[in-house]
Scaffold this motif. Structure first.
Motif, short mmCIF file in Angstrom:
data_model
loop_
_atom_site.label_atom_id
_atom_site.label_comp_id
_atom_site.label_asym_id
_atom_site.label_seq_id
_atom_site.Cartn_x
_atom_site.Cartn_y
_atom_site.Cartn_z
N THR A 1 0.50 -1.34 0.18
CA THR A 1 -0.20 0.05 -0.06
C THR A 1 1.05 1.28 -0.29
O THR A 1 2.26 0.93 0.15
CB THR A 1 -0.60 -0.20 1.12
OG1 THR A 1 -0.54 -0.07 2.65
CG2 THR A 1 -1.31 -1.34 1.75
N ASN B 1 0.88 -9.22 -9.63
CA ASN B 1 1.33 -9.85 -7.84
C ASN B 1 1.23 -10.87 -7.56
O ASN B 1 2.08 -10.39 -6.67
CB ASN B 1 -0.45 -8.99 -7.75
CG ASN B 1 -0.25 -7.89 -6.78
OD1 ASN B 1 0.35 -6.88 -7.32
ND2 ASN B 1 -0.68 -7.66 -5.63
N ARG C 1 -2.28 -7.86 -12.37
CA ARG C 1 -3.11 -6.26 -11.67
C ARG C 1 -3.18 -5.33 -12.92
O ARG C 1 -4.57 -4.71 -13.49
CB ARG C 1 -2.45 -6.13 -10.41
CG ARG C 1 -3.40 -4.56 -10.11
CD ARG C 1 -2.10 -4.10 -9.69
NE ARG C 1 -2.15 -2.52 -9.27
CZ ARG C 1 -1.24 -2.42 -8.16
NH1 ARG C 1 -0.46 -2.77 -7.15
NH2 ARG C 1 -1.19 -0.63 -8.37
N ARG D 1 -8.63 -1.08 -10.94
CA ARG D 1 -9.63 -1.71 -9.58
C ARG D 1 -9.68 -2.99 -10.08
O ARG D 1 -10.83 -4.21 -10.72
CB ARG D 1 -11.20 -1.33 -9.39
CG ARG D 1 -10.66 0.01 -8.68
CD ARG D 1 -12.01 -0.02 -8.48
NE ARG D 1 -12.25 1.91 -7.42
CZ ARG D 1 -12.06 1.57 -6.09
NH1 ARG D 1 -12.63 0.61 -5.60
NH2 ARG D 1 -12.25 2.99 -5.72
N TYR E 1 -6.12 -8.97 -8.01
CA TYR E 1 -5.08 -8.79 -6.58
C TYR E 1 -4.44 -10.05 -6.41
O TYR E 1 -3.17 -10.23 -7.00
CB TYR E 1 -5.36 -7.83 -6.12
CG TYR E 1 -4.76 -6.98 -5.20
CD1 TYR E 1 -3.81 -6.04 -6.01
CD2 TYR E 1 -4.58 -6.97 -4.08
CE1 TYR E 1 -2.33 -5.22 -5.10
CE2 TYR E 1 -3.55 -5.63 -3.41
CZ TYR E 1 -3.13 -5.19 -3.78
OH TYR E 1 -2.30 -4.09 -3.19
N ARG F 1 -8.70 -5.82 -6.35
CA ARG F 1 -7.60 -4.31 -5.57
C ARG F 1 -9.03 -3.17 -5.46
O ARG F 1 -9.84 -3.23 -5.90
CB ARG F 1 -7.25 -3.89 -6.81
CG ARG F 1 -6.05 -2.47 -6.18
CD ARG F 1 -4.91 -2.19 -6.89
NE ARG F 1 -4.02 -0.96 -5.81
CZ ARG F 1 -4.12 0.14 -6.81
NH1 ARG F 1 -4.87 0.00 -7.30
NH2 ARG F 1 -3.47 0.61 -6.26
N ASN F 2 -8.61 -2.71 -4.51
CA ASN F 2 -9.60 -1.99 -3.03
C ASN F 2 -11.09 -2.26 -3.37
O ASN F 2 -12.09 -1.61 -3.59
CB ASN F 2 -9.28 -0.39 -4.59
CG ASN F 2 -7.53 -0.24 -4.51
OD1 ASN F 2 -7.56 0.04 -3.16
ND2 ASN F 2 -7.74 0.95 -5.49
N GLN G 1 -8.89 -3.84 0.74
CA GLN G 1 -8.75 -4.86 0.49
C GLN G 1 -8.61 -6.39 0.68
O GLN G 1 -7.48 -6.30 2.16
CB GLN G 1 -8.50 -5.00 -1.07
CG GLN G 1 -6.85 -4.15 -0.85
CD GLN G 1 -5.35 -3.55 -1.13
OE1 GLN G 1 -6.33 -3.55 -2.29
NE2 GLN G 1 -4.50 -3.39 -1.13
N GLU H 1 -5.24 -9.68 -0.73
CA GLU H 1 -4.69 -9.55 -0.64
C GLU H 1 -3.96 -10.58 -0.70
O GLU H 1 -4.39 -12.01 -1.56
CB GLU H 1 -3.87 -8.99 -1.17
CG GLU H 1 -2.07 -9.01 -2.05
CD GLU H 1 -1.01 -8.11 -2.70
OE1 GLU H 1 -0.64 -8.46 -2.92
OE2 GLU H 1 -0.73 -7.20 -1.37
#
Length: 429
Positions: A2, A109, A132, A174, A177, A197-198, A248, A250
């Protein structure tokens, strides 16, 4: 990583190992330490370094010759790296170029493996990667003795974006991810579980064999984890972040023994749920900052925390990152999680029936200024099978978000290789 960790990595200056240890929080400093046996060459996230940023590893065991096993690792815009057990690079695969001048380039990613998937030309081991940048999966066949390198791209050319409707939406990033693979023992079908993502969304994708040995995928179902949480005092809490971003996921891993998915919601904690995304998810552990209010400052792009109401967990400091299953030969084992905020790792009993009880924590610390430890760890992978003379007890590979010694102001990252026997000594002590 991040924005918070990127700033931290860029501004943190590490000295010698003993000096760095003095800055470790008291809770983390009290944990036992293990040391890496080897490390990869530094990757640099700048133009000269090909915008390479180490993120997530996976360990492929060469059953015929365990000494020749491999570590496959993502480097974001730098693509994929393949290393031998001495942490030497044996192959580098670039991420795809941007389709247009204003479009996002490929950005690898997370990576995980599938063993023995049936393709049109026979069974094959695969490395599955979340791209990603293009919102797609990339699939690579693993052939250890292939001239030119062990990985071959077998992604179906017709593969579509996972979450996005068009290139404009892909450019908003987005996109796909986190990633974990799962082979359903009942059906033999292979899947990839991915996060967005997000967003809080997870998707179950079935991997499908295509013509001429290619591999595609199709979405089976999706599931949205919560973004807001009811606290014991009756108030509602959401992790602080940019106004249009939700907490999010991961780090993810599936326990192959029972098809349990563990998903790390970075600022919240670790969820336990079925890998087929049915049933009700359960939050098995929380980060220390769970329930802490925060105010987002648009100028600094940071969150100013408020008073801690005391509802958080005891073992994880946000972000929760790399999750991996340490499966011991007797059927026991652990779920390992990277506690990125305090540079530690947490080990939980892998049995859901035991409520995934916390067992121990540890740190990966350096033995010299040139062979340092792991800080701000994004991804981790463990394999308990013997890997020849180098790692007869198995191997733990962890990402190092602050590779040292530093090269000026360049952001450098890499991977550390740790003998699994050393890890088990501290967990089982």
């Amino acid at each position: 990583m991040t924005t918070r960790q990127s700033l931290r990595a860029a501004t943190c200056v590490l000295g010698l190992v003993m000096a760095a240890a003095a800055t470790v929080p008291a809770e983390a400093a009290s944990l036992p330490q293990v040391h890496p046996r080897a490390e990869t060459a530094a990757l640099y996230d700048d133009e000269a370094g090909g915008n390479a940023n180490a993120d997530d590893p996976a360990i492929w065991r060469n059953a015929a010759s365990p000494d020749r096993s491999l570590v496959v690792a993502t480097a974001k815009e730098g693509g994929l790296r393949v290393y031998d057990l001495d942490a030497r690079e044996v192959q580098s695969i670039p991420a795809p170029a941007a389709p247009g001048a204003d479009d996002a380039p490929g950005r690898f990613n997370n990576v995980d493996l599938v063993q023995g998937m049936r393709l049109s030309g026979g069974r094959a081991d695969l490395a599955v990667v979340s791209d990603r940048g293009s919102d797609r999966l990339r699939i690579y066949r693993i052939d250890r003795d292939r001239p030119g390198g062990p990985l071959t791209d077998v992604t179906d050319p017709a593969a579509r974006p996972v979450f996005s409707a068009d290139q404009a939406e892909i450019n908003d990033q987005r996109t796909v991810y986190g990633l974990a693979t799962w082979t359903d023992r009942a059906t033999g079908k292979a899947y990839a579980l991915v996060s967005r993502r997000n967003e809080t969304r997870l998707a179950l994708l079935e991997l499908t064999a295509g013509p001429r040995g290619t591999v595609g995928y199709r979405t089976v179902r999706t599931l949205d984890l919560p973004s807001s949480f009811r606290l014991p005092d009756g108030t509602s809490w959401s992790p602080c972040g940019e106004p249009d971003e939700r907490p999010q996921v991961e780090g993810m891993v599936v326990d192959p023994a029972d098809g349990t998915l563990y998903a790390g919601q970075e600022d919240v904690g670790i969820w336990r749920l079925r890998a087929d995304l049915t049933g009700r998810p359960r939050l098995m552990d929380k980060v220390r900052g769970y329930g802490v209010p925060g105010t987002y400052d648009e100028e600094t792009e940071e969150c100013a925390p408020g008073a801690d109401p005391g509802y958080g967990g005891e073992h994880l400091s946000a972000d929760v990152e790399g999750l991996t299953i340490l499966a011991e030969r007797d059927g026991d084992g652990y779920l390992l999680a990277s506690s990125q905020g305090d540079d530690t790792f947490a080990a939980y009993d892998r049995e859901p029936a035991e409520d995934n009880e916390y067992e121990a924590g540890f740190r990966v610390t350096g033995v010299s200024e040139t062979l340092d430890g792991s800080e701000a760890c994004d991804g981790a992978a463990v394999l308990s099978a013997p890997l020849g003379s180098r790692y007869p007890n198995g191997l733990l590979v962890v990402q190092d978000g602050q590779e040292t010694p530093a090269d000026g102001d360049r952001e450098s990252t890499g991977f550390k290789f740790v003998d699994l026997g050393d890890v088990l000594d501290v967990i089982d002590d």
